[in-house]
Design a protein around this motif. Sequence first.
Motif, mmCIF file in Angstrom:
data_model
loop_
_atom_site.group_PDB
_atom_site.id
_atom_site.type_symbol
_atom_site.label_atom_id
_atom_site.label_comp_id
_atom_site.label_asym_id
_atom_site.label_seq_id
_atom_site.Cartn_x
_atom_site.Cartn_y
_atom_site.Cartn_z
ATOM 1 N N PHE A 2 -30.655 24.921 32.082
ATOM 2 C CA PHE A 2 -31.840 25.688 31.673
ATOM 3 C C PHE A 2 -31.480 26.976 30.939
ATOM 4 O O PHE A 2 -32.248 27.935 30.968
ATOM 5 C CB PHE A 2 -32.741 25.995 32.882
ATOM 6 N N GLN A 3 -30.328 26.991 30.281
ATOM 7 C CA GLN A 3 -29.964 28.156 29.478
ATOM 8 C C GLN A 3 -30.670 28.089 28.133
ATOM 9 O O GLN A 3 -30.857 27.008 27.570
ATOM 10 C CB GLN A 3 -28.458 28.219 29.268
ATOM 11 N N LEU A 4 -31.038 29.255 27.612
ATOM 12 C CA LEU A 4 -31.716 29.345 26.321
ATOM 13 C C LEU A 4 -30.922 30.178 25.338
ATOM 14 O O LEU A 4 -31.480 30.831 24.453
ATOM 15 C CB LEU A 4 -33.118 29.955 26.508
ATOM 16 N N LYS A 7 -31.581 30.803 21.449
ATOM 17 C CA LYS A 7 -32.955 30.373 21.189
ATOM 18 C C LYS A 7 -33.830 31.596 20.906
ATOM 19 O O LYS A 7 -33.673 32.653 21.524
ATOM 20 C CB LYS A 7 -33.540 29.633 22.387
ATOM 21 N N GLN A 29 -32.447 33.955 30.780
ATOM 22 C CA GLN A 29 -31.715 32.720 30.476
ATOM 23 C C GLN A 29 -31.098 32.736 29.082
ATOM 24 O O GLN A 29 -30.576 31.718 28.635
ATOM 25 C CB GLN A 29 -32.649 31.521 30.611
ATOM 26 N N LEU A 228 -40.005 27.280 31.885
ATOM 27 C CA LEU A 228 -38.597 27.313 31.483
ATOM 28 C C LEU A 228 -38.020 25.908 31.388
ATOM 29 O O LEU A 228 -37.382 25.555 30.389
ATOM 30 C CB LEU A 228 -37.782 28.143 32.482
ATOM 31 N N TYR A 229 -38.259 25.104 32.396
ATOM 32 C CA TYR A 229 -37.734 23.729 32.374
ATOM 33 C C TYR A 229 -38.269 22.966 31.167
ATOM 34 O O TYR A 229 -37.497 22.346 30.421
ATOM 35 C CB TYR A 229 -38.108 22.992 33.660
ATOM 36 N N SER A 232 -36.693 23.931 27.914
ATOM 37 C CA SER A 232 -35.231 23.850 27.853
ATOM 38 C C SER A 232 -34.788 22.495 27.313
ATOM 39 O O SER A 232 -35.561 21.529 27.264
ATOM 40 C CB SER A 232 -34.632 24.065 29.246
ATOM 41 N N ASP A 233 -33.516 22.415 26.955
ATOM 42 C CA ASP A 233 -32.964 21.153 26.458
ATOM 43 C C ASP A 233 -32.932 20.084 27.542
ATOM 44 O O ASP A 233 -32.887 18.888 27.234
ATOM 45 C CB ASP A 233 -31.554 21.382 25.910
ATOM 46 N N GLU A 234 -32.962 20.492 28.804
ATOM 47 C CA GLU A 234 -32.969 19.516 29.892
ATOM 48 C C GLU A 234 -34.249 18.676 29.905
ATOM 49 O O GLU A 234 -34.286 17.605 30.508
ATOM 50 C CB GLU A 234 -32.812 20.224 31.245
#
Length: 254
Positions: A2-4, A7, A29, A228-229, A232-234
């Motif tokens: 969940f890092q941004l 971005k 993040q 956030l989730y 995110s890319d996840e």
Amino acid sequence: MFQLDNKIALVTGGGSGIGKAVALTFARQGATVHVLDVSTENAGKTVEEIKAAGGNASFHICDVTKQQEVVQVFQGIGKLDILVNNAGISNIGRADTTSEEDFDRVFQVNVKGVYNCLFAAIPLMKANGGGVILNLGSVAALVGLNDRFAYSTSKGAVHAMTLSVAKDYLQDNIRCNSISPARVHTPFVDGFLAKNYPGQEEEVFQKLSKTQPIGRMAEPEEIANLILYLCSDEASFITGTDYPIDGGFVKLNS
């Protein structure tokens, strides 16, 4: 997870409540956060808090109901990876007690405001090779609530816009989802209680809290964690979906 990092995110209504929690969470993040708000004081405080924690942020005073203002702000930012359409207002009233003025006011912010931000953001995301859009819906669009005619209708429109955007921009690598919170303990709630129930704030607060089967209101940070989730890319396989975050309100209240 969940890092941004690297971005660039924009949060409307980021000066208080859920929007502020999202801005703080995104900055923590690793995102560069642009806070849009109509209040210089609130937006400035959010940015100050982010910078004090070592994050990167700036604020823009903007009325989301005015398309030219919105477009100018977005074009000034240039590159955009994440848009959170959080700015919104509420209204108390039924179909036969809601004035035309109040109905128009709710739609100007909750519907046209979202459209204006979509209008400005999508070309930037297409030029950037993709992006993520998260719209703030409400359980009011999913179930019948007393005395929330204009607000419920506006959030139903937000849900429809989410599906439309998710469908139209699949080939542009733009994901679009929404979330539908139940009651969240924000400064708006405290102000509403003070205005409408002077001297009974705590009693009414407890009553409203218990309408969620879980027995309490959400905290803004809990809403921000879901956002956030989804941004995110996840969550790269998720688009065109609405997520209730409601302490069991929709499914467990019957």
